[in-house]
Design a protein around this motif. Structure first.
Motif, PDB file in Angstrom:
ATOM      1  N   TYR A   5      -7.989   1.671  -3.816  1.00 47.62           N
ATOM      2  CA  TYR A   5      -8.124   0.660  -2.765  1.00 47.62           C
ATOM      3  C   TYR A   5      -8.705   1.295  -1.517  1.00 47.62           C
ATOM      4  O   TYR A   5      -8.529   2.489  -1.280  1.00 47.62           O
ATOM      5  N   GLN A  30       5.904  -3.784   5.197  1.00 43.27           N
ATOM      6  CA  GLN A  30       6.303  -3.596   3.804  1.00 43.27           C
ATOM      7  C   GLN A  30       7.002  -4.863   3.325  1.00 43.27           C
ATOM      8  O   GLN A  30       8.216  -5.018   3.449  1.00 43.27           O
ATOM      9  N   ASN A  87       5.740   5.396  -9.655  1.00 48.44           N
ATOM     10  CA  ASN A  87       4.489   5.108  -8.953  1.00 48.44           C
ATOM     11  C   ASN A  87       4.121   6.326  -8.117  1.00 48.44           C
ATOM     12  O   ASN A  87       4.864   6.705  -7.218  1.00 48.44           O
ATOM     13  N   GLN A  89       1.669   7.616  -5.380  1.00 52.27           N
ATOM     14  CA  GLN A  89       0.866   6.992  -4.336  1.00 52.27           C
ATOM     15  C   GLN A  89       0.185   8.067  -3.499  1.00 52.27           C
ATOM     16  O   GLN A  89       0.860   8.913  -2.912  1.00 52.27           O
ATOM     17  N   ASN A  91      -2.502   8.559  -0.300  1.00 56.55           N
ATOM     18  CA  ASN A  91      -3.159   7.872   0.813  1.00 56.55           C
ATOM     19  C   ASN A  91      -4.006   8.874   1.581  1.00 56.55           C
ATOM     20  O   ASN A  91      -3.525   9.951   1.931  1.00 56.55           O
ATOM     21  N   ALA A 112      -6.543   4.507  -0.820  1.00 59.40           N
ATOM     22  CA  ALA A 112      -5.296   4.740  -1.547  1.00 59.40           C
ATOM     23  C   ALA A 112      -5.538   4.728  -3.046  1.00 59.40           C
ATOM     24  O   ALA A 112      -6.374   3.971  -3.538  1.00 59.40           O
ATOM     25  N   SER A 114      -3.140   4.419  -6.515  1.00 62.14           N
ATOM     26  CA  SER A 114      -1.818   4.149  -7.088  1.00 62.14           C
ATOM     27  C   SER A 114      -1.884   4.405  -8.582  1.00 62.14           C
ATOM     28  O   SER A 114      -2.767   3.876  -9.260  1.00 62.14           O
ATOM     29  N   GLN A 136       0.095  -4.975  -5.473  1.00 58.27           N
ATOM     30  CA  GLN A 136       1.159  -4.575  -4.561  1.00 58.27           C
ATOM     31  C   GLN A 136       0.671  -3.615  -3.482  1.00 58.27           C
ATOM     32  O   GLN A 136       0.902  -3.824  -2.297  1.00 58.27           O
ATOM     33  N   THR A 137      -0.014  -2.544  -3.863  1.00 56.13           N
ATOM     34  CA  THR A 137      -0.484  -1.552  -2.888  1.00 56.13           C
ATOM     35  C   THR A 137      -1.452  -2.182  -1.903  1.00 56.13           C
ATOM     36  O   THR A 137      -1.330  -1.990  -0.688  1.00 56.13           O
TER      37      THR A 137
END
Length: 157
Positions: A5, A30, A87, A89, A91, A112, A114, A136-137
């Motif tokens: 993303y 969040q 997960n 993650q 960034n 990002a 994921s 979701q992310t």
């Protein structure tokens, strides 16, 4: 399952980091966050852990976050674990400038990655509804952008 993303936020990197790292801001971006508890004395540092309680479409989920890399303001990584799901993650942040009719504007590009791994029943859920995890992310990123640029909180949505 792996997804990439990218989002551009109309804030300088320094301001973005200030908002991103402040635990008091989590509730603003969040979506579904009910609460959290720090599990280690060091907060927000590599190796630190938090327990997060999140309301989802399928009920309330408790997960553990462990920060696995902190090279700020450029990179921040964490692993999230809950029953049947891990997960990873990653960034990455970088500042850029654009020229507008009003002059130069500083922005931050947030990229990002994921990676979700599933076991047990969650393999079936992920196979049947991959969009639950895929979106979701990016939703968190969109919500953070709205918060950083406009002060809009997900609690106001």
């Amino acid at each position: 399952m792996q997804n990439e993303y990218r989002i551009t936020i109309d804030q300088p990197l320094e301001k973005l980091m200030e908002l991103f790292l402040n635990q008091d801001n989590f509730k603003h971006w969040q979506r579904g966050l009910i609460g959290f508890e720090n599990l280690t004395p060091q907060i927000g540092m590599k190796g630190s852990k938090r327990k997060l309680k999140i309301k989802t479409l399928v009920g309330t989920v408790t997960m553990t976050e462990e920060i696995t890399k902190r090279d700020l303001p450029r990179q921040w990584e964490a692993t999230y674990r809950t029953k049947g799901v891990v997960n990873y993650q990653s960034n990455r942040f970088r500042e850029s400038e654009i020229n507008t009719e009003h002059g130069t504007q500083v922005q931050t590009v947030w990229e990002a990655t994921s990676i979700f791994k599933f076991t047990g029943m969650m393999r079936l859920v992920a196979a049947a509804k991959p969009e639950l995890f895929e979106k979701q992310t990016f939703q968190f990123m969109q919500d953070f952008k709205d918060f950083a640029e406009n002060g809009t909180s997900v609690s106001q949505l």
